[in-house]
Write an enzyme that holds these catalytic residues in place. Structure first.
Site, PDB file in Angstrom:
ATOM      1  CG  ASP A   8      -1.695  -1.262   1.440  1.00 25.82           C
ATOM      2  OD1 ASP A   8      -1.124  -2.342   1.230  1.00 25.82           O
ATOM      3  OD2 ASP A   8      -2.864  -1.186   1.851  1.00 25.82           O
ATOM      4  CD  GLU A  39      -6.918   0.759   0.477  1.00 31.62           C
ATOM      5  OE1 GLU A  39      -8.110   0.770   0.198  1.00 31.62           O
ATOM      6  OE2 GLU A  39      -6.491   0.525   1.623  1.00 31.62           O
ATOM      7  CG  ASN A  40      -4.037   3.509   1.902  1.00 32.01           C
ATOM      8  OD1 ASN A  40      -3.542   2.400   2.096  1.00 32.01           O
ATOM      9  ND2 ASN A  40      -5.260   3.804   2.281  1.00 32.01           N
ATOM     10  CG  HIS A  68      -8.979   3.741   2.315  1.00 33.69           C
ATOM     11  ND1 HIS A  68      -9.737   4.544   3.126  1.00 33.69           N
ATOM     12  CD2 HIS A  68      -8.224   2.989   3.143  1.00 33.69           C
ATOM     13  CE1 HIS A  68      -9.437   4.311   4.400  1.00 33.69           C
ATOM     14  NE2 HIS A  68      -8.525   3.360   4.434  1.00 33.69           N
ATOM     15  CG  HIS A 150      -7.282  -4.222   0.743  1.00 36.24           C
ATOM     16  ND1 HIS A 150      -6.033  -3.673   0.587  1.00 36.24           N
ATOM     17  CD2 HIS A 150      -7.986  -3.344   1.499  1.00 36.24           C
ATOM     18  CE1 HIS A 150      -5.994  -2.492   1.195  1.00 36.24           C
ATOM     19  NE2 HIS A 150      -7.161  -2.281   1.765  1.00 36.24           N
TER      20      HIS A 150
HETATM   21 FE   FE2 Z   1      -7.142  -0.676   3.146  1.00 33.29          FE
END
Ligand code: FE2
Length: 264
Positions: A8, A39-40, A68, A150
């Protein structure tokens, strides 16, 4: 086929870590396919079209997401168009984007699948049954399949590893941001790790600036988190797949830091 899967990427520190690490990792490991969990990537919340482009321009071949995915509204403008990006496949039918993609690396193709756990995360369709349905469709034409699971609970991730052993090339866990030391090749040939770990500020809390997180823990009041923008940490795995069978031969953890000075 060698696959470099990078955990991530959190905020600007994570993006800087990627940019500074990729040239050396590429020359050391010669990956045919590079995948990142993004996703971050936009300040800890989702991803934008500009950041996705930045990753692809640096030689990333595919991007996985997670819980996210929808945090940055920009996503709705491009997720349907971007064929190299996957969001969790167990969202309800009709959700924008896709959960499965065939990505083209350097002379090799890899199927990437994103699926999300349900323990301590919002309820979605069953990730195990979702994988059954996906593999039923893929099995005729594809052997090289990487699953980014995830999920929050280590038990759910380990369960998925065993469930898919021998059915996919690799199951790599994301979301909890701390690299686990349990990488292995399962008996039927699937590479597995519970969590690849994150790429982002090393002195924050899971990549977010620590003062705000501490305040939230101490007071229980709503606090706005921002990504930690200090020195970075970088976590990834390199997986070697058999070109014929699609099963894995080797999985290796990667862990790097911006500098090796004493931590505050
Ligand atoms: Fe996550």
């Amino acid at each position: 086929m060698r696959v470099l899967f990078i955990g991530d990427i959190v905020g600007a520190a994570g993006r800087r870590a990627l940019k500074e690490s990729l040239p050396e990792l590429r020359s050391k490991h010669n990956p045919h396919v590079i995948i990142v969990n993004g996703e971050n990537a936009a300040g800890g919340r989702g991803i934008t079209a500009a950041i996705a482009k930045e990753f692809f321009d640096q030689g990333v071949h595919g991007i996985t997401l997670g819980n996210h995915t929808w945090d940055n509204k920009d996503i709705f403008d491009f997720i349907d168009r971007e064929e190299r990006m996957v969001r969790p496949a167990n969202y309800p039918p009709g959700t924008p984007g896709r959960g499965v993609a065939v990505v083209k690396g350097l002379s090799k193709e890899l199927v990437i699948v994103n699926v999300q756990g349900r323990t301590f995360l919002p309820p979605l369709d069953c990730p195990f049954q979702t994988m059954d349905a996906i593999l039923e469709k893929l099995k005729k034409n594809h052997k090289h399949i990487l699953v980014d699971f995830h999920a929050e609970a280590t038990s759910e991730k380990i369960a998925m590893g065993w469930y898919l052993d021998g059915r996919v090339s690799a199951v790599v866990g994301t979301h909890t941001h701390v690299q686990t030391h349990d990488e292995r090749i399962l008996p039927q040939g699937t590479a597995y790790v519970t969590d690849v770990g994150m790429v982002g500020g090393r002195d924050g809390i899971l990549g977010m600036e620590r003062t705000a997180v501490l305040q939230k823990f101490k007071t229980g009041l709503p606090v706005r988190f921002t990504a930690d923008e200090g020195k970075w940490q970088f976590h990834a795995v390199v997986i070697e797949l058999d070109d014929e069978t699609g099963l894995s031969k080797k999985i290796e953890l990667i862990r790097r830091f911006e500098t090796e000075t004493v931590w505050a």
